[in-house]
Design a protein around this motif. Structure first.
Motif, mmCIF file in Angstrom:
data_model
loop_
_atom_site.group_PDB
_atom_site.id
_atom_site.type_symbol
_atom_site.label_atom_id
_atom_site.label_comp_id
_atom_site.label_asym_id
_atom_site.label_seq_id
_atom_site.Cartn_x
_atom_site.Cartn_y
_atom_site.Cartn_z
ATOM 1 N N LEU A 45 0.825 -1.214 0.000
ATOM 2 C CA LEU A 45 0.000 0.000 0.000
ATOM 3 C C LEU A 45 0.855 1.258 0.000
ATOM 4 O O LEU A 45 0.544 2.241 -0.686
ATOM 5 C CB LEU A 45 -0.924 0.003 1.219
ATOM 6 N N GLU A 46 1.952 1.243 0.785
ATOM 7 C CA GLU A 46 2.799 2.423 0.907
ATOM 8 C C GLU A 46 3.470 2.769 -0.419
ATOM 9 O O GLU A 46 3.544 3.945 -0.812
ATOM 10 C CB GLU A 46 3.844 2.213 1.998
ATOM 11 N N THR A 47 3.953 1.752 -1.118
ATOM 12 C CA THR A 47 4.570 1.986 -2.431
ATOM 13 C C THR A 47 3.543 2.520 -3.412
ATOM 14 O O THR A 47 3.813 3.441 -4.188
ATOM 15 C CB THR A 47 5.184 0.684 -2.971
ATOM 16 N N ALA A 48 2.342 1.955 -3.359
ATOM 17 C CA ALA A 48 1.298 2.357 -4.300
ATOM 18 C C ALA A 48 0.885 3.808 -4.095
ATOM 19 O O ALA A 48 0.723 4.552 -5.071
ATOM 20 C CB ALA A 48 0.081 1.437 -4.148
ATOM 21 N N VAL A 49 0.721 4.242 -2.845
ATOM 22 C CA VAL A 49 0.253 5.615 -2.616
ATOM 23 C C VAL A 49 1.333 6.622 -3.004
ATOM 24 O O VAL A 49 1.027 7.711 -3.506
ATOM 25 C CB VAL A 49 -0.226 5.804 -1.161
ATOM 26 N N LYS A 50 2.610 6.268 -2.829
ATOM 27 C CA LYS A 50 3.680 7.168 -3.263
ATOM 28 C C LYS A 50 3.752 7.221 -4.790
ATOM 29 O O LYS A 50 3.993 8.287 -5.372
ATOM 30 C CB LYS A 50 5.011 6.721 -2.672
ATOM 31 N N ARG A 51 3.544 6.094 -5.447
ATOM 32 C CA ARG A 51 3.565 6.066 -6.915
ATOM 33 C C ARG A 51 2.425 6.903 -7.481
ATOM 34 O O ARG A 51 2.627 7.704 -8.414
ATOM 35 C CB ARG A 51 3.459 4.618 -7.425
ATOM 36 N N GLU A 52 1.221 6.728 -6.933
ATOM 37 C CA GLU A 52 0.081 7.500 -7.415
ATOM 38 C C GLU A 52 0.295 8.994 -7.180
ATOM 39 O O GLU A 52 -0.074 9.828 -8.011
ATOM 40 C CB GLU A 52 -1.207 7.040 -6.731
ATOM 41 N N THR A 53 0.894 9.348 -6.051
ATOM 42 C CA THR A 53 1.198 10.752 -5.780
ATOM 43 C C THR A 53 2.118 11.318 -6.849
ATOM 44 O O THR A 53 1.887 12.420 -7.376
ATOM 45 C CB THR A 53 1.853 10.900 -4.396
ATOM 46 N N TYR A 54 3.155 10.568 -7.192
ATOM 47 C CA TYR A 54 4.096 11.033 -8.219
ATOM 48 C C TYR A 54 3.409 11.154 -9.576
ATOM 49 O O TYR A 54 3.585 12.158 -10.287
ATOM 50 C CB TYR A 54 5.281 10.081 -8.316
ATOM 51 N N GLU A 55 2.613 10.158 -9.953
ATOM 52 C CA GLU A 55 1.990 10.154 -11.275
ATOM 53 C C GLU A 55 0.990 11.296 -11.446
ATOM 54 O O GLU A 55 0.820 11.809 -12.551
ATOM 55 C CB GLU A 55 1.288 8.814 -11.512
ATOM 56 N N GLU A 56 0.335 11.706 -10.370
ATOM 57 C CA GLU A 56 -0.735 12.691 -10.503
ATOM 58 C C GLU A 56 -0.357 14.089 -10.028
ATOM 59 O O GLU A 56 -1.084 15.052 -10.301
ATOM 60 C CB GLU A 56 -1.978 12.183 -9.770
ATOM 61 N N THR A 57 0.809 14.212 -9.349
ATOM 62 C CA THR A 57 1.248 15.545 -8.896
ATOM 63 C C THR A 57 2.673 15.869 -9.303
ATOM 64 O O THR A 57 3.067 17.040 -9.283
ATOM 65 C CB THR A 57 1.147 15.680 -7.361
ATOM 66 N N GLY A 58 3.473 14.841 -9.623
ATOM 67 C CA GLY A 58 4.875 15.068 -9.946
ATOM 68 C C GLY A 58 5.788 15.104 -8.733
ATOM 69 O O GLY A 58 7.018 15.183 -8.891
ATOM 70 N N LEU A 59 5.260 15.032 -7.524
ATOM 71 C CA LEU A 59 6.090 15.067 -6.322
ATOM 72 C C LEU A 59 6.875 13.771 -6.181
ATOM 73 O O LEU A 59 6.301 12.679 -6.176
ATOM 74 C CB LEU A 59 5.225 15.285 -5.077
ATOM 75 N N GLN A 60 8.187 13.890 -6.034
ATOM 76 C CA GLN A 60 9.044 12.715 -5.899
ATOM 77 C C GLN A 60 9.417 12.432 -4.450
ATOM 78 O O GLN A 60 9.763 11.308 -4.106
ATOM 79 C CB GLN A 60 10.318 12.900 -6.725
ATOM 80 N N SER A 61 9.353 13.449 -3.611
ATOM 81 C CA SER A 61 9.746 13.294 -2.209
ATOM 82 C C SER A 61 8.540 13.511 -1.316
ATOM 83 O O SER A 61 8.148 14.645 -1.037
ATOM 84 C CB SER A 61 10.856 14.290 -1.851
ATOM 85 N N VAL A 62 7.909 12.413 -0.916
ATOM 86 C CA VAL A 62 6.757 12.476 -0.021
ATOM 87 C C VAL A 62 6.950 11.466 1.102
ATOM 88 O O VAL A 62 7.600 10.428 0.923
ATOM 89 C CB VAL A 62 5.424 12.187 -0.759
ATOM 90 N N GLU A 63 6.392 11.781 2.249
ATOM 91 C CA GLU A 63 6.464 10.902 3.408
ATOM 92 C C GLU A 63 5.064 10.586 3.901
ATOM 93 O O GLU A 63 4.168 11.448 3.875
ATOM 94 C CB GLU A 63 7.270 11.548 4.535
ATOM 95 N N ILE A 64 4.884 9.353 4.351
ATOM 96 C CA ILE A 64 3.615 8.957 4.957
ATOM 97 C C ILE A 64 3.657 9.320 6.435
ATOM 98 O O ILE A 64 4.519 8.858 7.175
ATOM 99 C CB ILE A 64 3.370 7.450 4.770
ATOM 100 N N GLU A 65 2.722 10.154 6.846
ATOM 101 C CA GLU A 65 2.658 10.595 8.239
ATOM 102 C C GLU A 65 1.746 9.701 9.076
ATOM 103 O O GLU A 65 2.013 9.480 10.255
ATOM 104 C CB GLU A 65 2.151 12.043 8.310
ATOM 105 N N ASN A 66 0.684 9.197 8.454
ATOM 106 C CA ASN A 66 -0.278 8.414 9.237
ATOM 107 C C ASN A 66 -1.186 7.642 8.296
ATOM 108 O O ASN A 66 -1.479 8.094 7.184
ATOM 109 C CB ASN A 66 -1.113 9.344 10.128
ATOM 110 N N TYR A 67 -1.615 6.476 8.760
ATOM 111 C CA TYR A 67 -2.656 5.717 8.066
ATOM 112 C C TYR A 67 -3.990 6.152 8.658
ATOM 113 O O TYR A 67 -4.188 6.087 9.878
ATOM 114 C CB TYR A 67 -2.438 4.220 8.252
#
Length: 209
Positions: A45-67
């Motif tokens: 799930l963590e890999t998927a949400v970071k990938r979707e963030t990159y694909e739809e916003t272009g952000l490469q550096s994001v951190e998961i703060e909370n589920y």
């Protein structure tokens, strides 16, 4: 048709001048959305949400703060989700003429009826205006899909995320399908206008972000 299709959603939040802001993006035909998508085979799930963030916003550096929790099944009784990218046939057999357009994995469709090996479905794709109202139909497909390519269960996971990247208040990027996405930061209060059913996602997590 028993496979659970996993979905992820990214609530990317920052604070500027004492104001909490949420990152959303304007799709050229589908309205204002929150970054989200389908978990691919072999992804966590963590890999998927970071990938979707990159694909739809272009952000490469994001951190998961909370589920933030999940919807155990986001589908209504009259809905199904495409479990594998599939052709749609005009009759319930593989020798029938298919539509040229395939329906991709993760797409929610309306359920009409079931035969032995096929399910009758309908899918309407709308174009939205800046006020998040449908203004025209881009696609209207009704036909038969093999049962093994559908699921009746869609589980959606929500994540609170942050980024250290310095961004403009709004920018543009080209999606893998050639669409121009327009991400931008918007204040969390009042609640931003998001296309349905995504507005329900925001209601679900609002007090947590």
């Amino acid at each position: 048709m028993n496979e659970i299709i996993q979905k992820v959603t990214a609530f990317i939040v920052r604070e500027r001048n004492g104001v909490k802001e949420l990152l959303v993006f304007k799709h050229p035909t589908a309205g204002v959305q929150i970054p989200a998508g389908t978990v691919e085979e072999g992804e966590d799930l963590e890999t998927a949400v970071k990938r979707e963030t990159y694909e739809e916003t272009g952000l490469q550096s994001v951190e998961i703060e909370n589920y933030l929790g999940c919807f155990e099944n986001e589908l209504e009784s009259n809905q199904r989700i495409i479990a594998e990218t599939t052709l749609v046939y005009i009759e319930p057999n593989l020798n029938a003429i298919p539509y040229k357009r395939k329906l991709p994995k993760g797409l929610t469709v309306d359920y009409l009826s079931t035969q032995t090996d096929f399910t009758h479905i309908s899918y309407i794709e709308y174009e939205y205006d800046k006020f998040h109202k449908p203004i025209c139909i881009d696609a209207n497909i009704t036909g038969w899909v093999p049962n093994e390519n559908l699921s009746a269960q869609k589980k959606r996971h929500f994540f609170l995320m942050s980024t250290q990247e310095e961004t403009a208040d709004a920018w543009e990027l080209k999606s893998d399908l050639g669409h121009i996405f327009k991400p931008y930061w918007t204040p969390l209060s009042p609640k931003p206008e998001i296309i349905p059913p995504q507005d329900k996602w925001l209601d679900f997590v609002y007090e947590k972000i």
